[in-house]
Design an enzyme around this catalytic site. Structure first.
Site, PDB file in Angstrom:
ATOM      1  N   ASP A  13       0.844  -1.194   0.000  1.00  0.00           N
ATOM      2  CA  ASP A  13       0.000   0.000   0.000  1.00  0.00           C
ATOM      3  C   ASP A  13       0.881   1.246   0.000  1.00  0.00           C
ATOM      4  O   ASP A  13       2.070   1.169   0.316  1.00  0.00           O
ATOM      5  CB  ASP A  13      -0.968   0.011   1.189  1.00  0.00           C
ATOM      6  N   ASP A  30       1.041   4.551   1.750  1.00  0.00           N
ATOM      7  CA  ASP A  30       0.571   5.443   2.811  1.00  0.00           C
ATOM      8  C   ASP A  30       1.178   6.826   2.629  1.00  0.00           C
ATOM      9  O   ASP A  30       2.297   6.978   2.122  1.00  0.00           O
ATOM     10  CB  ASP A  30       0.952   4.891   4.189  1.00  0.00           C
ATOM     11  N   ASP A  69       9.626   2.245  13.510  1.00  0.00           N
ATOM     12  CA  ASP A  69      10.333   1.126  14.138  1.00  0.00           C
ATOM     13  C   ASP A  69      11.768   0.909  13.633  1.00  0.00           C
ATOM     14  O   ASP A  69      12.711   0.851  14.419  1.00  0.00           O
ATOM     15  CB  ASP A  69       9.515  -0.177  14.054  1.00  0.00           C
TER      16      ASP A  69
END
Ligand code: ATP
Ligand code: MG
Length: 409
Positions: free
Chosen positions: A57, A59, A136
């Site tokens: 996807d 984003d 992260d």
């Protein structure tokens, strides 16, 4: 938070072309940009494009607030706790996610209840540099800027991509305590991308693996399914076992060699394009344990087998709040394998052969026979039986609308 200056790769120094970017995402990026907002492609899509992979996807990150985003797009609605994410809907139920840049809040800003921390942390607005820092791994913190088509790298992610190295942003000891799911994600991404894991990640996992038990089960469930979808359940759970994470991740799953080998065959099946269903994944996880506790002796009845299957999968389904429909299917798949292993000639065989889940059960059993070749003759025998079983009449299908193995025990 002090802001480091990012490294900026101009268009001629990276390989991302607009042709590779989803056209609806491009429209959203351009519209935000035209209205004077920062508009970046963020997270996994930039990483994947730089690696020459197809992103799942696209984003988008922006400095426009959710309300400002909503005003720009007719087809936009705000979702999530506190309504902080904008979803823009396009034809075919397609959704593009637009998030306002966020930052890690200071300790004293956190709500009193630790249960609320995760959602709170997700929702404090910040600058692009702060947004990168709250992510992260360095390779997941790259931005693609639609204003000049450059790639923005605040944390050395480009170098790590080149060196095929997974590095946590900040100190893994702190970041894993903050969110233990990152431990699983570290192993997941290293397996997906074939990247090496930095030594400090292993040390932090060793120290904090027990904290996986405190992670929200819904998030762990989602990451586990990601492993299956990305065809890496076998290697990831193997490494989790070696690192002592399994008991804290999947309490009832022993992760024996044979079971891991079965997961590897499931990964191969998914790689052929067959979508993985959660019931199939659960049945695969627990098949070996079930078969061990439930030897297919003529003396073991279906009722006993059902009882054992329930004992094994109900705790898993309860912990992860898995619906009764999925639990039921997983159990039927296990019982089907039990019937296959027991051999032919038992009661209610005809109805079993016509059961809608029997072919799927046979698929699982066939994969299991790759791990246990002694079962191959049974696979052949049952395959022929299913193929030659007369089609079920509509009236008998109606009669057993709520059929389950329980009803033909
Ligand atoms: P893919 O969607 O291909 O699985 P992804 O990198 O997009 O990979 P997502 O789970 O969709 O992964 O998350 C999107 C981005 O959000 C990540 O790239 C990362 O920057 C950030 N992110 C996700 N989970 C965490 C987390 N637990 N802690 C910090 N940042 C996270
Ligand atoms: Mg993603």
């Amino acid at each position: 938070m002090s802001e480091n200056k990012p490294t900026i790769l101009p268009r001629n120094q990276h390989c991302i072309s607009r042709k590779q970017i989803d056209t609806d995402s491009l429209k959203v990026l351009y519209r935000l940009h035209r209205h004077g907002y920062k508009a970046y492609l963020v997270g996994g899509s930039v990483r994947d494009l730089l690696l020459g992979r197809q992103p799942k996807d696209f984003d988008i990150g922006t400095d426009a607030t959710p309300n400002q985003v909503r005003k720009l797009f007719r087809n936009c609605f705000l979702v999530g706790r506190r309504f902080r994410l904008a979803h823009i809907r396009f034809a075919g139920n397609k959704l593009i996610e637009v998030a306002t840049f966020r930052r890690q809040p200071e300790e004293e800003e956190l709500p009193d209840d630790p249960e609320d921390h995760f959602h709170f942390v997700q929702n404090v607005f910040g600058s692009p540099g702060e947004d990168a820092a709250r992510r992260d791994f360095t390779i997941n913190a790259l931005f693609y800027n639609i204003a000049d088509f450059s790639v923005i790298d605040y944390l050395g992610g480009i170098k790590d991509l080149h060196e095929k190295r997974l590095r946590v942003i900040g100190n893994p000891q702190i970041r894993f305590v903050e969110d233990p799911v990152r431990m699983l994600r570290a192993i997941e991404f290293s397996a997906r991308l074939d990247f090496t894991i930095e030594a400090d990640i292993y040390t932090a996992i060793e120290k904090h693996k027990e904290l996986l038990e405190t992670a929200a089960p819904a998030r762990v469930r989602e990451e586990i399914m990601e492993l299956f979808r990305h065809k890496i359940a076998g290697p990831v759970l193997k490494l989790c076992r070696e690192l002592g994470m399994l008991p804290h991740l999947l309490a009832g799953y022993p992760g024996t060699d044979e079971s891991i080998a079965l997961l590897a065959t499931i990964d191969q099946r998914t790689a052929t394009g067959i979508p993985i269903e959660e019931s199939f994944a659960i049945a695969a996880l627990y098949l070996r344990l079930f078969m061990d506790s439930c030897p297919p002796l003529p003396k073991t009845t279906i009722t006993e087998a059902l009882h054992l299957a329930n004992e094994i999968i109900v705790p898993h389904c309860r912990y992860f709040s898995i619906s009764s429909g999925i639990r039921h299917q997983a159990r039927e798949l296990l019982i089907g394998c039990f019937r296959f292993a027991r051999g032919r000639g038992f009661r209610a065989e005809k109805r079993f052969l016509q059961h809608p889940l029997t072919p799927k059960s046979l698929e699982l059993f066939t994969l299991w026979s790759q791990v246990r070749p002694d079962l191959t003759p049974l696979v052949k025998n049952w395959s022929t039986a299913i193929k030659t079983s007369p089609a079920e009449s509509i009236s008998s299908r109606r009669r057993r609308k709520n059929y389950s193995h329980k009803t033909c025990a």
